[in-house]
Design an enzyme around this catalytic site. Structure first.
Site, PDB file in Angstrom:
ATOM      1  N   ASP A  46       0.842  -1.194   0.000  1.00  0.00           N
ATOM      2  CA  ASP A  46       0.000   0.000   0.000  1.00  0.00           C
ATOM      3  C   ASP A  46       0.881   1.250   0.000  1.00  0.00           C
ATOM      4  OD1 ASP A  46      -2.279  -1.481   0.053  1.00  0.00           O
ATOM      5  OD2 ASP A  46      -2.686  -1.196   2.185  1.00  0.00           O
ATOM      6  N   TYR A  51       4.888  -9.040   8.702  1.00  0.00           N
ATOM      7  CA  TYR A  51       4.562  -7.626   8.873  1.00  0.00           C
ATOM      8  C   TYR A  51       4.571  -7.257  10.355  1.00  0.00           C
ATOM      9  CZ  TYR A  51       2.485  -8.085   4.176  1.00  0.00           C
ATOM     10  OH  TYR A  51       2.268  -8.322   2.846  1.00  0.00           O
ATOM     11  N   ASP A 110      -8.079   1.541   6.476  1.00  0.00           N
ATOM     12  CA  ASP A 110      -6.948   2.153   7.176  1.00  0.00           C
ATOM     13  C   ASP A 110      -7.330   3.565   7.611  1.00  0.00           C
ATOM     14  OD1 ASP A 110      -6.742   3.774   4.927  1.00  0.00           O
ATOM     15  OD2 ASP A 110      -5.067   2.669   4.076  1.00  0.00           O
ATOM     16  N   ARG A 140      -4.986  -4.862   6.245  1.00  0.00           N
ATOM     17  CA  ARG A 140      -6.078  -3.941   6.570  1.00  0.00           C
ATOM     18  C   ARG A 140      -7.339  -4.706   6.949  1.00  0.00           C
ATOM     19  NH1 ARG A 140      -7.283  -0.973   1.599  1.00  0.00           N
ATOM     20  NH2 ARG A 140      -5.926  -2.463   0.568  1.00  0.00           N
TER      21      ARG A 140
END
Length: 287
Positions: free
Chosen positions: A39, A67, A81, A173
């Protein structure tokens, strides 16, 4: 021509395509591609392939990823988000650490995940985020994902910081939203950094400035993207046969995919071994 991978530390605010454009300009070449879109607001590991190494991107894309993510509790947005428009807001009482850990652990294993509308997935040739920006919502089919590991790092007044290792195609997300749903609290992803893509690690990545200052030092060998596959070295004659695309009789254990090296330990491609026969699936030439 340069052939290899660069382990880029993508900064927030740039798209993955922006990074590819930067590399094309820096190295003066068109044949450049990236593995695993990040992203624009996210940072972290973005493997970029140059030259012949672009033919290996599919193997990097298939690798699992890690992550570090932060979710913020109390509201939801149309994008999942904190950059989107708020669609729901609620006051809440922060759950206990044990409650949060139990919810996080419930996501470990195989599950189904509905991709967000704001994603690069294409429907009838259109990216879903383009449809979403036009006010169009389409039905999204759940996709199978696998979460290998998820661990709580920190809790503050309204945020939860956690690490996760997952399969390709996992939207963090959406995971943040789903965690919020299990806690019965609206939630969004408020921070994301990708710490690993297969064998590409965050602490071994290069910033764009570092790449620009030393274009040679940043280049990794093409087979760096394939270290998760078992390797096999061939004799001189067998190497020649492999490079000509010929099937080679071999008394070895069956393997769906193998890194293949010649008698000088030079990477020459990817092969499949079945029923005593090695079949070339991708022959590489770096001359």
């Amino acid at each position: 021509m340069v052939n290899g991978f660069i382990n880029i530390l993508k900064p927030p605010g740039m798209t993955s395509h922006d990074v590819v454009s930067f590399i094309r300009r820096t190295y003066g070449m068109k044949r450049v591609g990236h593995a695993g879109t990040l992203d624009p607001a996210a940072a972290g590991v973005l493997p970029v392939a140059l030259g012949q190494a672009t033919r290996l991107i599919e193997y990097t894309t298939d690798a699992d990823k890690s992550y570090r993510a932060e979710l913020t509790l109390g509201f939801e947005t149309d994008t999942g988000d904190d950059t989107g428009q708020i669609t729901r807001k609620e006051s809440f009482i922060l759950p206990s650490r044990s409650q949060i850990e139990t919810v996080l652990e419930s996501f470990i294993g195989k599950s189904e995940q509905v991709p967000p509308m704001y994603s690069a997935i294409k429907i009838d040739g259109k990216k879903m985020y383009e449809l979403a920006r036009a006010g169009i919502t389409v039905e999204r089919k759940p996709r199978s994902i696998y979460i290998e590991k998820i661990s709580l790092i920190n809790i503050s007044q309204n945020t939860i910081l956690f690490d996760v290792t997952c399969s390709k195609g996992t939207f963090i997300r959406t995971l943040c939203t789903d965690i919020g749903n299990k806690l019965n609290i609206p939630a969004v992803m408020s921070f994301l950094v990708r710490t690993r893509v297969g064998t590409f690690l965050l602490d071994e990545s290069f910033t764009l400035e570092e790449v620009q200052n030393d274009t040679t030092a940043a280049i990794l060998q093409p087979d760096k993207a394939l270290l998760h596959l078992p390797s096999l070295s061939l004799s001189e004659q067998a190497s020649k046969s492999f490079c000509y695309g010929q099937t080679i009789p071999l008394n070895e254990v069956n393997q769906l995919q193998l890194r293949i090296y010649d008698n000088n330990n030079i990477f020459i491609g990817i092969g499949q071994l079945s029923s005593g026969l090695l079949s070339p699936t991708k022959v590489m030439s770096f001359a």
